[in-house]
Design a protein around this motif. Sequence first.
Motif, PDB file in Angstrom:
ATOM      1  N   ARG A 157       0.755  -1.236  -0.007  1.00 19.64           N
ATOM      2  CA  ARG A 157       0.188   0.084   0.114  1.00 19.64           C
ATOM      3  C   ARG A 157       0.873   1.308   0.005  1.00 19.64           C
ATOM      4  O   ARG A 157       0.234   2.303  -0.260  1.00 19.64           O
ATOM      5  CB  ARG A 157      -1.078  -0.013   1.156  1.00 19.64           C
ATOM      6  CG  ARG A 157      -2.151  -0.834   1.203  1.00 19.64           C
ATOM      7  CD  ARG A 157      -3.265  -0.679   0.091  1.00 19.64           C
ATOM      8  NE  ARG A 157      -3.453   0.465  -0.218  1.00 19.64           N
ATOM      9  CZ  ARG A 157      -4.570   1.034   0.502  1.00 19.64           C
ATOM     10  NH1 ARG A 157      -5.133   0.122   1.346  1.00 19.64           N
ATOM     11  NH2 ARG A 157      -4.726   2.193   0.324  1.00 19.64           N
ATOM     12  N   LEU A 158       2.049   1.131   0.583  1.00 17.30           N
ATOM     13  CA  LEU A 158       2.860   2.448   0.425  1.00 17.30           C
ATOM     14  C   LEU A 158       3.812   2.358  -0.708  1.00 17.30           C
ATOM     15  O   LEU A 158       4.609   3.378  -1.012  1.00 17.30           O
ATOM     16  CB  LEU A 158       3.961   2.316   1.785  1.00 17.30           C
ATOM     17  CG  LEU A 158       3.266   2.237   2.841  1.00 17.30           C
ATOM     18  CD1 LEU A 158       4.358   2.457   4.035  1.00 17.30           C
ATOM     19  CD2 LEU A 158       2.191   3.334   3.396  1.00 17.30           C
ATOM     20  N   THR A 255       6.862   4.799  -2.448  1.00 20.83           N
ATOM     21  CA  THR A 255       6.652   5.547  -3.667  1.00 20.83           C
ATOM     22  C   THR A 255       5.037   5.889  -3.669  1.00 20.83           C
ATOM     23  O   THR A 255       4.817   6.952  -4.535  1.00 20.83           O
ATOM     24  CB  THR A 255       7.055   4.869  -4.850  1.00 20.83           C
ATOM     25  OG1 THR A 255       6.511   3.495  -4.795  1.00 20.83           O
ATOM     26  CG2 THR A 255       8.656   4.751  -4.796  1.00 20.83           C
ATOM     27  N   ALA A 256       4.471   5.317  -3.169  1.00 19.23           N
ATOM     28  CA  ALA A 256       2.803   5.712  -3.045  1.00 19.23           C
ATOM     29  C   ALA A 256       2.224   6.562  -2.010  1.00 19.23           C
ATOM     30  O   ALA A 256       1.107   7.034  -2.042  1.00 19.23           O
ATOM     31  CB  ALA A 256       2.187   4.429  -3.270  1.00 19.23           C
ATOM     32  N   ALA A 257       3.076   6.310  -0.879  1.00 24.65           N
ATOM     33  CA  ALA A 257       2.474   6.854   0.384  1.00 24.65           C
ATOM     34  C   ALA A 257       3.943   6.898   1.491  1.00 24.65           C
ATOM     35  O   ALA A 257       4.693   5.960   1.399  1.00 24.65           O
ATOM     36  CB  ALA A 257       1.545   6.350   0.941  1.00 24.65           C
ATOM     37  N   THR A 272      -0.147   8.314  10.944  1.00 20.20           N
ATOM     38  CA  THR A 272      -0.747   9.313   9.741  1.00 20.20           C
ATOM     39  C   THR A 272      -0.016   8.761   8.634  1.00 20.20           C
ATOM     40  O   THR A 272       1.175   8.420   8.590  1.00 20.20           O
ATOM     41  CB  THR A 272      -0.352  10.670  10.127  1.00 20.20           C
ATOM     42  OG1 THR A 272      -0.748  11.224  11.281  1.00 20.20           O
ATOM     43  CG2 THR A 272      -0.839  11.671   8.845  1.00 20.20           C
ATOM     44  N   VAL A 273      -0.774   8.708   7.437  1.00 18.80           N
ATOM     45  CA  VAL A 273      -0.462   8.174   6.417  1.00 18.80           C
ATOM     46  C   VAL A 273      -0.688   9.475   5.253  1.00 18.80           C
ATOM     47  O   VAL A 273      -1.591   9.880   5.309  1.00 18.80           O
ATOM     48  CB  VAL A 273      -1.066   7.003   5.658  1.00 18.80           C
ATOM     49  CG1 VAL A 273      -1.003   6.925   4.293  1.00 18.80           C
ATOM     50  CG2 VAL A 273      -0.900   5.793   6.488  1.00 18.80           C
ATOM     51  N   ARG A 274       0.485   9.896   4.556  1.00 19.35           N
ATOM     52  CA  ARG A 274       0.392  10.939   3.404  1.00 19.35           C
ATOM     53  C   ARG A 274       0.508  10.261   2.276  1.00 19.35           C
ATOM     54  O   ARG A 274       1.585   9.719   1.824  1.00 19.35           O
ATOM     55  CB  ARG A 274       1.284  12.119   3.716  1.00 19.35           C
ATOM     56  CG  ARG A 274       0.963  13.044   2.815  1.00 19.35           C
ATOM     57  CD  ARG A 274       1.857  14.466   3.144  1.00 19.35           C
ATOM     58  NE  ARG A 274       1.687  15.487   2.203  1.00 19.35           N
ATOM     59  CZ  ARG A 274       2.218  16.668   2.337  1.00 19.35           C
ATOM     60  NH1 ARG A 274       3.223  16.821   3.162  1.00 19.35           N
ATOM     61  NH2 ARG A 274       2.034  17.695   1.656  1.00 19.35           N
ATOM     62  N   THR A 275      -0.500  10.062   1.377  1.00 16.33           N
ATOM     63  CA  THR A 275      -0.437   9.628  -0.067  1.00 16.33           C
ATOM     64  C   THR A 275       0.308  10.466  -1.016  1.00 16.33           C
ATOM     65  O   THR A 275       0.300  11.807  -0.880  1.00 16.33           O
ATOM     66  CB  THR A 275      -1.719   9.016  -0.523  1.00 16.33           C
ATOM     67  OG1 THR A 275      -2.810  10.251  -0.201  1.00 16.33           O
ATOM     68  CG2 THR A 275      -2.407   8.077   0.399  1.00 16.33           C
ATOM     69  N   ALA A 276       0.518  10.107  -2.133  1.00 15.54           N
ATOM     70  CA  ALA A 276       1.248  10.613  -3.070  1.00 15.54           C
ATOM     71  C   ALA A 276       0.607  12.101  -3.609  1.00 15.54           C
ATOM     72  O   ALA A 276       1.278  12.961  -4.365  1.00 15.54           O
ATOM     73  CB  ALA A 276       1.704   9.653  -4.306  1.00 15.54           C
TER      74      ALA A 276
END
Length: 341
Positions: A157-158, A255-257, A272-276
């Motif tokens: 997912r990341l 590369t995605a998040a 916390t997740v920060r997406t591209a």
Amino acid sequence: MSEFEFPESRVPDPNAAPSLGWGIAGPGWIAERFADSLARHGSQRVTAVGSRSPSRAEAFASSRGLRAHGSYGELAAEPEVDVVYVATPHTAHLDVALAAIEAGKHVLVEKPFGINASEAERVAEAAKARGVFAGEALWTAFLPSYDVVRQLVRSGRLGELTAVVGDYGEHLPPGHRAYDPALAGGPLLDLGIYLLALATDLLGEPDRVLGLGTALGNGVNGQLSALLGFPSGAQAALTTTMRGFTPALLTVVGTAAALTLDGPFNSPGGLTVRTADGETHRWEGAPGSHVDGLHFQAAAVARAIADGRLETDERPLASSILALRVADELRRQTGIVFPGD
């Protein structure tokens, strides 16, 4: 706002784990919190405590209704102790763990698993030969929040992982055992081991290690930074100090998040997740102390033992040894000397 779906934590209910009797070797700061955590959460039972000081063992035991033993050997011989939790100073981990294993007890060794990779390997080999469980009590690896991290990373997912960036500093006052060279002092084994453990858990074994250290007047290291390179091209930039508090954040970059564990990253909490696309997404986890989180590792040990496994999936022995191999290389480069080197 874009959507981001977080997985559910797979950590089982600690109350459902088989109940084992625990003996605590070393009635210090972390032992108090371990005993309190097991008393308040889950199904595990602390039954006894051992110390080289009978008075310290008795003081610890009297307020908790435990049996007190004036030696680690007596503790290991206690019939109602199934697992010995080794909570002594780092330099005693090896001898106390080996004695418990020889007595036929399972062992959970407080991090670090040894002061170097060689000690860790000796404990792992002894436990395997005796047919008993052995593991490292790196509590972060057993928390629900870190299970979510593992799932996000391993599911892709990341995206492709490119970096791990982390810091962990605390102000440890003069007089703390971390200032004692005879006790393998410095921040590396108390604080930095978390950074090395999680970075290698997520990225694997580094093929390049660069270290920079600052020594105190008595020769003990006071601050250490590491740059790790991995065969995939990913890097880890890590720093630890015992001379002041830092945000204690850990960020895993893909590369995605990218995800960041709330500080202090090694404790219960959220992320916390920060997406591209620049959007941020929250997984809320209740913040907590050692008392709120140490019981998860004990429950995992109990489940492994009940299943006939000699190590946990969450913190396999090979992972504990790997982190210490990296620590050994950092010490070699920065001139950090521990007893027995």
